[in-house]
Design an enzyme around this catalytic site. Structure first.
Site, short mmCIF file in Angstrom:
data_model
loop_
_atom_site.label_atom_id
_atom_site.label_comp_id
_atom_site.label_asym_id
_atom_site.label_seq_id
_atom_site.Cartn_x
_atom_site.Cartn_y
_atom_site.Cartn_z
CG ASP A 52 -2.32 1.51 -3.47
OD1 ASP A 52 -2.23 0.36 -4.28
OD2 ASP A 52 -1.08 1.90 -2.83
CG ASP A 75 -0.96 -2.01 -7.31
OD1 ASP A 75 -1.75 -1.70 -6.49
OD2 ASP A 75 0.07 -1.59 -7.43
#
Length: 522
Positions: free
Chosen positions: A118, A324
């Site tokens: 992440d 992301d």
């Protein structure tokens, strides 16, 4: 003409020292721990702790900062590092929320965890001494080992982070500075969070030459309570935050001088991929700068100038976008989403079809024998840098595995900030160069990333996939916008009178220009 040119050169060169003495620029220096800096920090959110002047802590902080600066200046000890279990990453599809995962080892003796990657958050956390965690059994049959839970008490190298530590954000709420530091992180997904205690322990890595094992001290979230998506199959065994924050693993590795302050990820269409710490990419890659928020780099945001569908660049699609890897798919602000999807729908020229259970609006039926021509989807950045999405579609298969349809895997968002998710990154070697504050990318099948990757600066060359340079080429009502516009500094002087320093600077410039002209004529 030659004697005159020589004389002019002598005159110009003799004037330079006088010009340099006449032009003086100055700026006030403020020490980071001065009363002035303390007052400025106190007025901003998260002002932080300040050591008492000339105390032992004061000199310890300064010495630690000096050492870190020396390590960064000298570069990393290793060219690249990757998790000791291997650089490979993989996605298990819907079973694990379509995210990419990798195995890491932490603690002594070491325990393996399957963590989601992440880039949109900072903390590395794993299930630990659980009060409320996802079940760790009954998952994908292709996993080659069981999912585990972490217990600091069983690791000889673990120690709880005290509330007095500078990285303990919830320190002010603690009853005692010596008690273990709590953490509580809320994620973008609705009602999704992780909370527990912060622990310092060992992360095991390997060098890119394949011969050296490296142990790095990092901060880990002992995740005692998870909620939302983390109880429903997403990251059941933990999450590896790769953000800009001081508490992230890339930050620890760079501050320790182990690698350069950069990392890369590569996602392949067969759901495999790779991750490397310290990787600054290849010389042929393209790049665009990260955008700071309130003067600080807090996450990986880039400035998208426009979206292009096929040969047409859609008007009014400039936006800032978060890059992301923790987002499976891509999201655009409502207005830009409508313009992009309508143009895609116009060029596909197929009837839309609503597939039950799929979250995308623009889906189409397809024959297993013939897929219609799909227009390219690209993001344009400054200086005509192009990021061509290798596959913006999500293919829908029937019960027998045959192709029955496809969707443009882009959703609308109520936020002004777009999100570039994993599906758009697939097929690219993505370089998060924090040291130079830029995002790099190049087409890759992920197998060509090896130990011979040079650490070089990308050249300012043309994109390998040239696209229309402005909207006028496909939109007669559009207008060209320069890639960059220089701003003016506020005028603090009386504009009706030229200052002596301005006169001197103009004269110096005149002498130099005269000399260049004389040499050229000569």
């Amino acid at each position: 003409m030659a004697p005159f040119s020589f004389l002019a050169m002598v005159v110009a060169l003799s004037a330079l020292p006088w010009c340099s003495r006449s032009l003086t620029f100055s700026s006030r220096l403020v020490h980071r721990f001065s009363d002035e800096a303390r007052a400025a920090a106190a007025s901003s959110p998260g002002g932080g702790r300040w050591p008492i002047r000339r105390s032992a802590e004061y000199f310890e902080v300064l010495a630690r900062s000096d050492l870190a600066r020396q390590k960064r200046r000298l570069g990393g000890r290793y060219q690249m590092l990757y998790p000791s279990e291997g650089s490979q990453t993989f996605s298990l599809g819907n079973d694990f929320g379509w995210l990419h995962y990798t195995w890491i080892d932490i603690g002594t003796p070491n325990v393996s965890f399957l963590v989601a990657l992440d880039a949109g958050s900072d903390l590395l956390w794993v299930p630990c001494d659980c009060i409320q965690c996802a079940p760790l059994s009954g998952y994908h049959s292709s996993l080659d080992k069981d999912l585990r839970m972490y217990s600091p008490a069983e690791s000889r190298t673990s120690r709880h982070l005290p509330c007095s530590h500078k990285l303990c954000q919830l320190g002010p709420s603690c009853k005692s500075p010596k008690q273990p530091c709590p953490y509580n992180i809320n994620y973008y997904s609705e009602n999704t969070s992780s909370s527990g205690l912060l622990v310092e322990d060992t992360l095991y890595l390997a060098s890119s030459d394949g011969r050296t094992s490296v142990q790095a001290s990092v901060i880990i979230g002992c995740g005692r309570r998870q909620s939302g998506d983390y109880l429903d199959g997403v990251a059941p065994d933990g999450l590896l935050g790769l953000g800009f924050g001081d508490i992230s693993v890339p930050s620890f590795l760079a501050w320790a001088g182990l690698v350069r302050d950069s990392f890369s990820m590569c996602f392949q269409e067969d759901d495999s991929g790779r991750i490397f710490f310290g990787d600054q990419g290849v010389s042929t890659q393209q790049s665009t700068p990260f955008v700071p928020a309130n003067g600080k780099y807090i996450t990986y945001i880039v400035e998208v100038e426009r979206f292009c569908i096929g040969a047409k660049c859609v008007g009014e699609t400039s936006m800032q976008a978060l890059v992301d890897s923790g987002s499976s798919f891509t999201y655009l602000p409502n207005d830009a989403y409508k313009r992009v999807t309508l143009e895609f729908d116009r060029q596909v020229n197929y009837s839309r079809y609503a597939f039950l259970g799929y979250p995308w609006e623009y889906c189409y039926k397809a024959s297993p024998l013939e897929l219609p021509d799909i227009p390219t989807v690209a993001l344009m950045f400054a200086v005509n840098k192009s990021f061509v999405v290798t596959n913006p579609l999500f293919l829908i298969n029937g019960k027998e595995g045959e192709l029955t349809g496809f969707c443009l895997a882009v959703n609308s968002s109520e936020e002004n900030l777009a999100t570039i998710g994993q599906n758009f990154m697939t097929g690219h070697h993505m370089v998060f160069d924090r040291e130079n504050s830029k995002l790099g990318w190049s087409r890759s099948d992920c197998r060509d990333i090896d130990t011979s990757i040079p650490v070089t600066t990308p050249p300012h060359n043309r994109p390998e996939n040239p696209l229309p340079t402005n909207e006028q080429q496909s939109n007669p009502n559009g207008h060209a916008v320069a890639p960059a516009v220089a701003g003016k500094a506020p005028n603090t002087m009386d504009s009706s009178a030229a200052s002596p320093s301005k006169v001197v600077s103009h004269f110096c410039l005149f002498l130099l220009l005269t000399q260049f002209a004389v040499i050229f004529v000569g």
